[in-house]
Design an enzyme around this catalytic site. Structure first.
Site, PDB file in Angstrom:
ATOM      1  N   SER A  71       3.446  -5.463  13.032  1.00 36.19           N
ATOM      2  CA  SER A  71       2.365  -5.885  13.925  1.00 36.19           C
ATOM      3  C   SER A  71       2.894  -6.343  15.276  1.00 36.19           C
ATOM      4  CB  SER A  71       1.575  -7.030  13.291  1.00 36.19           C
ATOM      5  OG  SER A  71       1.234  -6.716  11.971  1.00 36.19           O
TER       6      SER A  71
HETATM    7  N1  SAH Z   1       3.061  -7.810   7.850  1.00 32.77           N
HETATM    8  C1  SAH Z   1       3.825  -6.621   8.183  1.00 32.77           C
HETATM    9  C2  SAH Z   1       2.985  -5.518   8.771  1.00 32.77           C
HETATM   10  C3  SAH Z   1       2.144  -4.908   7.743  1.00 32.77           C
HETATM   11  S1  SAH Z   1       1.562  -3.265   7.985  1.00 32.77           S
HETATM   12  C4  SAH Z   1       4.988  -6.929   9.084  1.00 32.77           C
HETATM   13  O1  SAH Z   1       5.162  -8.111   9.467  1.00 32.77           O
HETATM   14  O2  SAH Z   1       5.751  -6.017   9.387  1.00 32.77           O
HETATM   15  C5  SAH Z   1       0.480  -3.257   6.590  1.00 32.77           C
HETATM   16  C6  SAH Z   1       1.161  -3.167   5.250  1.00 32.77           C
HETATM   17  O3  SAH Z   1       0.159  -3.320   4.277  1.00 32.77           O
HETATM   18  C7  SAH Z   1       1.843  -1.832   5.000  1.00 32.77           C
HETATM   19  O4  SAH Z   1       3.192  -2.020   4.723  1.00 32.77           O
HETATM   20  C8  SAH Z   1       1.082  -1.285   3.782  1.00 32.77           C
HETATM   21  O5  SAH Z   1       1.926  -0.590   2.871  1.00 32.77           O
HETATM   22  C9  SAH Z   1       0.537  -2.538   3.167  1.00 32.77           C
HETATM   23  N2  SAH Z   1      -0.618  -2.348   2.294  1.00 32.77           N
HETATM   24  C10 SAH Z   1      -1.725  -1.608   2.491  1.00 32.77           C
HETATM   25  N3  SAH Z   1      -2.542  -1.704   1.413  1.00 32.77           N
HETATM   26  C11 SAH Z   1      -1.942  -2.538   0.528  1.00 32.77           C
HETATM   27  C12 SAH Z   1      -2.282  -3.031  -0.765  1.00 32.77           C
HETATM   28  N4  SAH Z   1      -3.412  -2.713  -1.407  1.00 32.77           N
HETATM   29  N5  SAH Z   1      -1.410  -3.871  -1.375  1.00 32.77           N
HETATM   30  C13 SAH Z   1      -0.259  -4.230  -0.776  1.00 32.77           C
HETATM   31  N6  SAH Z   1       0.121  -3.790   0.431  1.00 32.77           N
HETATM   32  C14 SAH Z   1      -0.713  -2.961   1.087  1.00 32.77           C
END
Ligand code: SAH
Length: 223
Positions: A71
């Site tokens: 992000s």
């Molecule tokens: N917080 C992260 C950015 C996240 S991007 C950082 O600091 O880099 C969003 C993430 O959510 C992705 O890695 C994706 O794989 C995850 N995601 C999406 N759906 C999900 C689910 N149902 N359970 C767990 N993770 C999920």
């Protein structure tokens, strides 16, 4: 694919970039001293790989493995601030991604559980937490839309992928008096960041700002 080798930054250049990074966070509304201090201690450059590493100190989301994104730093700061994390709190993060948000939270909370549906992202983030000596983070592969019932309830929950509505299991795994911050929206383009407080009698919802996150997808990914 070949890429032009970039000269490594001098310590002065690196210090200058980091100063601008923190200044940029403040100018976007990340003003709380504890949050800024945590973001000063965690180097975003550790969480971005390959050709995008040079842009780690810019206020923009960047691609990571598995087609996901790290992000935008100001959004990480504003979400962390909205979460009002205290030093005794146990926090659940859904969406480990690069591990950056979890690492920032690790400096503010007692313990951080972070869940991602991509095993590869969890593995890589775990290795990084170990290298950075962030011993109060537990990373788990799983479908975060179900929360993490073994460790529930949580003082704070942060979701870094967008769902249409706050997932029921997450609402029920929040302590009374607890806070959850998450993006919600019906499409990839129009989402709002909301803050949910659990009261004795129900939930209080507050809309914070428009945001854009990758979708929360149910079930495990294949990698
Ligand atoms: N917080 C992260 C950015 C996240 S991007 C950082 O600091 O880099 C969003 C993430 O959510 C992705 O890695 C994706 O794989 C995850 N995601 C999406 N759906 C999900 C689910 N149902 N359970 C767990 N993770 C999920």
């Amino acid at each position: 694919m070949s890429e032009a080798p970039e000269a490594p930054l001098t310590p002065e250049e690196l210090a200058e970039r980091k100063m601008r990074f923190l200044f940029g966070l403040r100018s976007k509304g990340v003003t709380e001293a504890r949050v800024l201090a945590a973001m000063e201690r965690i180097d975003r450059g550790d969480f971005v790989r390959g050709i995008f590493a040079a842009r780690a100190y810019e206020d923009m989301p960047l691609p990571i493995a598995c087609g996901q994104t790290i992000s935008q730093p100001s959004v990480v700061g504003l979400m962390t601030q909205a979460l009002e994390v205290g030093p005794r709190d146990t926090v659940l993060e859904i969406g480990t991604g690069s591990g950056y948000q979890a690492a920032v939270l690790a400096h503010l909370a007692r313990r951080v559980y972070t869940v991602d549906r991509h095993r590869r992202l969890v593995r890589e983030a775990e290795a990084l937490f170990q290298r950075l000596d962030l011993t109060n983070i537990v990373a788990r592969a799983g479908d975060g839309s179900r929360g993490l019932s073994e460790q529930a309830p949580f003082d704070r929950i942060i979701v870094t992928a967008a769902a249409e509505d706050p997932p029921g299991p997450l609402l029920s795994q929040l302590k009374i008096g607890g806070i959850m911050v998450l993006p919600v929206g019906q499409s990839d383009t129009v989402q709002s960041l909301i803050r949910v407080k659990r009261l004795e009698t129900g939930f209080d919802y507050e809309e914070l700002r428009p945001v854009r996150f990758v979708p929360l997808v149910e079930g495990m990914a294949s990698d």
